[in-house]
Design a protein around this motif. Structure first.
Motif, mmCIF file in Angstrom:
data_model
loop_
_atom_site.group_PDB
_atom_site.id
_atom_site.type_symbol
_atom_site.label_atom_id
_atom_site.label_comp_id
_atom_site.label_asym_id
_atom_site.label_seq_id
_atom_site.Cartn_x
_atom_site.Cartn_y
_atom_site.Cartn_z
ATOM 1 N N UNK A 13 0.851 -1.180 0.000
ATOM 2 C CA UNK A 13 0.000 0.000 0.000
ATOM 3 C C UNK A 13 0.893 1.238 0.000
ATOM 4 N N UNK A 14 0.773 2.037 -1.053
ATOM 5 C CA UNK A 14 1.632 3.207 -1.198
ATOM 6 C C UNK A 14 0.800 4.472 -0.957
ATOM 7 N N UNK A 15 1.081 5.156 0.152
ATOM 8 C CA UNK A 15 0.352 6.383 0.459
ATOM 9 C C UNK A 15 1.036 7.551 -0.245
ATOM 10 N N UNK A 16 0.329 8.180 -1.178
ATOM 11 C CA UNK A 16 0.951 9.240 -1.964
ATOM 12 C C UNK A 16 0.404 10.626 -1.612
ATOM 13 N N UNK A 17 -0.197 10.730 -0.417
ATOM 14 C CA UNK A 17 -0.777 12.013 0.005
ATOM 15 C C UNK A 17 0.239 13.148 -0.115
ATOM 16 N N UNK A 18 1.470 12.893 0.340
ATOM 17 C CA UNK A 18 2.474 13.948 0.345
ATOM 18 C C UNK A 18 3.416 13.881 -0.844
ATOM 19 N N UNK A 19 3.168 12.944 -1.740
ATOM 20 C CA UNK A 19 4.009 12.879 -2.953
ATOM 21 C C UNK A 19 3.129 12.587 -4.152
ATOM 22 N N UNK A 20 2.256 13.547 -4.496
ATOM 23 C CA UNK A 20 1.306 13.328 -5.597
ATOM 24 C C UNK A 20 1.998 13.131 -6.946
ATOM 25 N N UNK A 21 3.289 13.507 -7.024
ATOM 26 C CA UNK A 21 3.977 13.325 -8.305
ATOM 27 C C UNK A 21 4.073 11.841 -8.668
ATOM 28 N N UNK A 22 4.091 10.981 -7.651
ATOM 29 C CA UNK A 22 4.125 9.538 -7.924
ATOM 30 C C UNK A 22 2.874 9.134 -8.703
ATOM 31 N N UNK A 23 1.716 9.624 -8.226
ATOM 32 C CA UNK A 23 0.462 9.320 -8.906
ATOM 33 C C UNK A 23 0.433 9.941 -10.301
ATOM 34 N N UNK A 24 0.974 11.143 -10.412
ATOM 35 C CA UNK A 24 0.972 11.813 -11.706
ATOM 36 C C UNK A 24 1.802 11.031 -12.714
ATOM 37 N N UNK A 25 2.973 10.566 -12.276
ATOM 38 C CA UNK A 25 3.839 9.805 -13.182
ATOM 39 C C UNK A 25 3.187 8.501 -13.631
ATOM 40 N N UNK A 26 2.329 7.962 -12.772
ATOM 41 C CA UNK A 26 1.665 6.704 -13.113
ATOM 42 C C UNK A 26 0.376 6.944 -13.898
ATOM 43 N N UNK A 27 -0.034 8.200 -13.986
ATOM 44 C CA UNK A 27 -1.294 8.505 -14.644
ATOM 45 C C UNK A 27 -2.493 8.117 -13.807
ATOM 46 N N UNK A 28 -2.328 8.159 -12.485
ATOM 47 C CA UNK A 28 -3.420 7.804 -11.578
ATOM 48 C C UNK A 28 -4.101 9.081 -11.092
ATOM 49 N N UNK A 29 -5.417 9.174 -11.334
ATOM 50 C CA UNK A 29 -6.151 10.367 -10.929
ATOM 51 C C UNK A 29 -7.024 10.095 -9.715
ATOM 52 N N UNK A 30 -7.318 8.834 -9.485
ATOM 53 C CA UNK A 30 -8.328 8.513 -8.503
ATOM 54 C C UNK A 30 -7.773 7.437 -7.584
ATOM 55 N N UNK A 31 -8.109 7.533 -6.314
ATOM 56 C CA UNK A 31 -7.674 6.502 -5.379
ATOM 57 C C UNK A 31 -8.894 5.784 -4.820
ATOM 58 N N UNK A 32 -8.794 4.519 -4.500
ATOM 59 C CA UNK A 32 -7.638 3.671 -4.719
ATOM 60 C C UNK A 32 -7.527 3.208 -6.170
ATOM 61 N N UNK A 33 -6.291 3.190 -6.664
ATOM 62 C CA UNK A 33 -6.015 2.523 -7.931
ATOM 63 C C UNK A 33 -4.929 1.497 -7.639
ATOM 64 N N UNK A 34 -5.135 0.275 -8.108
ATOM 65 C CA UNK A 34 -4.179 -0.781 -7.845
ATOM 66 C C UNK A 34 -3.522 -1.218 -9.143
ATOM 67 N N UNK A 35 -2.189 -1.277 -9.129
ATOM 68 C CA UNK A 35 -1.433 -1.724 -10.300
ATOM 69 C C UNK A 35 -0.858 -3.100 -10.012
ATOM 70 N N UNK A 36 -0.987 -4.005 -10.967
ATOM 71 C CA UNK A 36 -0.332 -5.301 -10.838
ATOM 72 C C UNK A 36 0.942 -5.252 -11.669
ATOM 73 N N UNK A 37 2.078 -5.422 -10.989
ATOM 74 C CA UNK A 37 3.372 -5.315 -11.665
ATOM 75 C C UNK A 37 4.165 -6.602 -11.495
ATOM 76 N N UNK A 38 4.901 -6.960 -12.539
ATOM 77 C CA UNK A 38 5.792 -8.106 -12.404
ATOM 78 C C UNK A 38 7.035 -7.661 -11.635
ATOM 79 N N UNK A 39 7.868 -8.636 -11.255
ATOM 80 C CA UNK A 39 9.046 -8.282 -10.462
ATOM 81 C C UNK A 39 9.999 -7.380 -11.238
#
Lengths: 145, 154
Positions: free
Chosen positions: B90-116
């Motif tokens: 669980x990645x809390x991006x309240x204080x680092x919204x740039x993380x969400x911006x880089x991922x193209x996430x506008x709405x929370x919760x958004x869950x990404x499934x990533x390979x290793x």
């Protein structure tokens, strides 16, 4: 600053219904003192806490005693953030109506109504989920820590 | 005059609210397969969150102001606990919204499934449905048998 204790999730839902009705009446009548009152209600919820928010008090006194108690709890922080978003729109709307820029009043009220209606009808908290979107349009205050 | 204008705006707002509400309701928990991004495009906190040993990492993007995030956390951590090769972060991006911006996430919760290796398999907005998510991820969870057999190519 702590946002306060978690709350019965039906309280905010009830508040959203009341807010929807109030804002709908404002739109139809254009009676801005009612919108000013709603602005104050938003402000109390956002800045003083949910315990003091008028609609939460109404819920606890009138509605909650008639419902089955629930152990479900909802965090207060998202709700207070949403109230703050509502406050901004209601404030802009009040200023619009009161200063004769009725179009501004109508548009701002419509936005607030839209969010309140989504919350009341679909249990979707626009203000909570759109936090990231809001942040995108606000200048970054703190970046590194 | 204000009265009738207000009435029209009221009707329009409620109709718009209904349409958006239904769309959001439909989209909630729906799995979307995304165009895979280059691993180098992932923001640093996400890369750090990837579990090297597991096939798939579910990276949940949350904020303090998000009510359904708590529910999502419960669903996903439970799913990860009972599924081999799956981890949940669980990645809390309240204080680092740039993380969400880089991922193209506008709405929370958004869950990404990533390979290793950081390849994005899919993403889900809103509270995911555990069984559907598991079905979609299953093909990627299987090859954990042949772990360590491949050398990493550049």
């Amino acid at each position: 600053m702590s946002a306060g204790p978690a709350v019965d999730p039906r309280g905010p839902r009830f508040a959203a219904v009341v807010t929807t009705v109030v804002l709908a009446v404002v739109l139809v009548t254009g009676w801005w003192p009612l919108l000013a009152a709603q602005t104050v209600v938003f402000a109390i919820g956002a800045f003083a806490g949910l315990r003091l928010a008028p609609y939460s008090v109404l819920y606890r006194v009138l509605v909650a005693p008639r419902l089955k108690p629930t152990s479900e709890r909802e965090d207060a922080a998202p709700l207070r953030f949403a109230q703050a978003v509502g406050f901004v729109f209601a404030l802009v709307g009040t200023i619009g109506y009161a200063s004769g820029v009725t179009a501004l009043g109508i548009v701002a009220t419509a936005f607030a109504l839209f969010a309140a209606f989504l919350n009341a009808a679909f249990d979707f908290c626009l203000g909570c989920e759109m936090y990231l979107l809001v942040r995108r349009f606000t200048p970054r205050t703190e970046q590194t820590s | 005059m204000t009265g009738s204008t207000g009435l029209w705006v009221l009707a329009g707002t409620l109709v718009a609210g209904l349409v958006v509400g239904v769309l959001l309701h439909r989209r909630n928990g729906r799995i979307r397969t995304t165009t895979p991004e280059a691993p180098s495009g992932l923001p640093e906190p996400v890369v750090e969150a990837l579990a090297p040993g597991t096939a798939v990492t579910l990276v949940q993007i949350s904020t303090t102001f998000c009510a359904p995030c708590r529910h999502t956390r419960a669903v996903l951590s439970h799913l990860a606990k009972r599924t081999e090769g799956l981890t949940h972060v669980d990645l809390d991006v309240t204080d680092r919204p740039h993380v969400a911006r880089d991922l193209g996430v506008l709405r929370t919760p958004t869950t990404l499934a990533l390979t290793s290796s950081g390849r994005e398999l899919l993403r889900v907005s809103g509270v995911p449905k555990a069984q559907e998510l598991l079905t979609a991820l299953e093909p990627h969870l299987v090859p954990r048998v042949e772990r360590g057999s491949h050398s990493q190519g550049g």
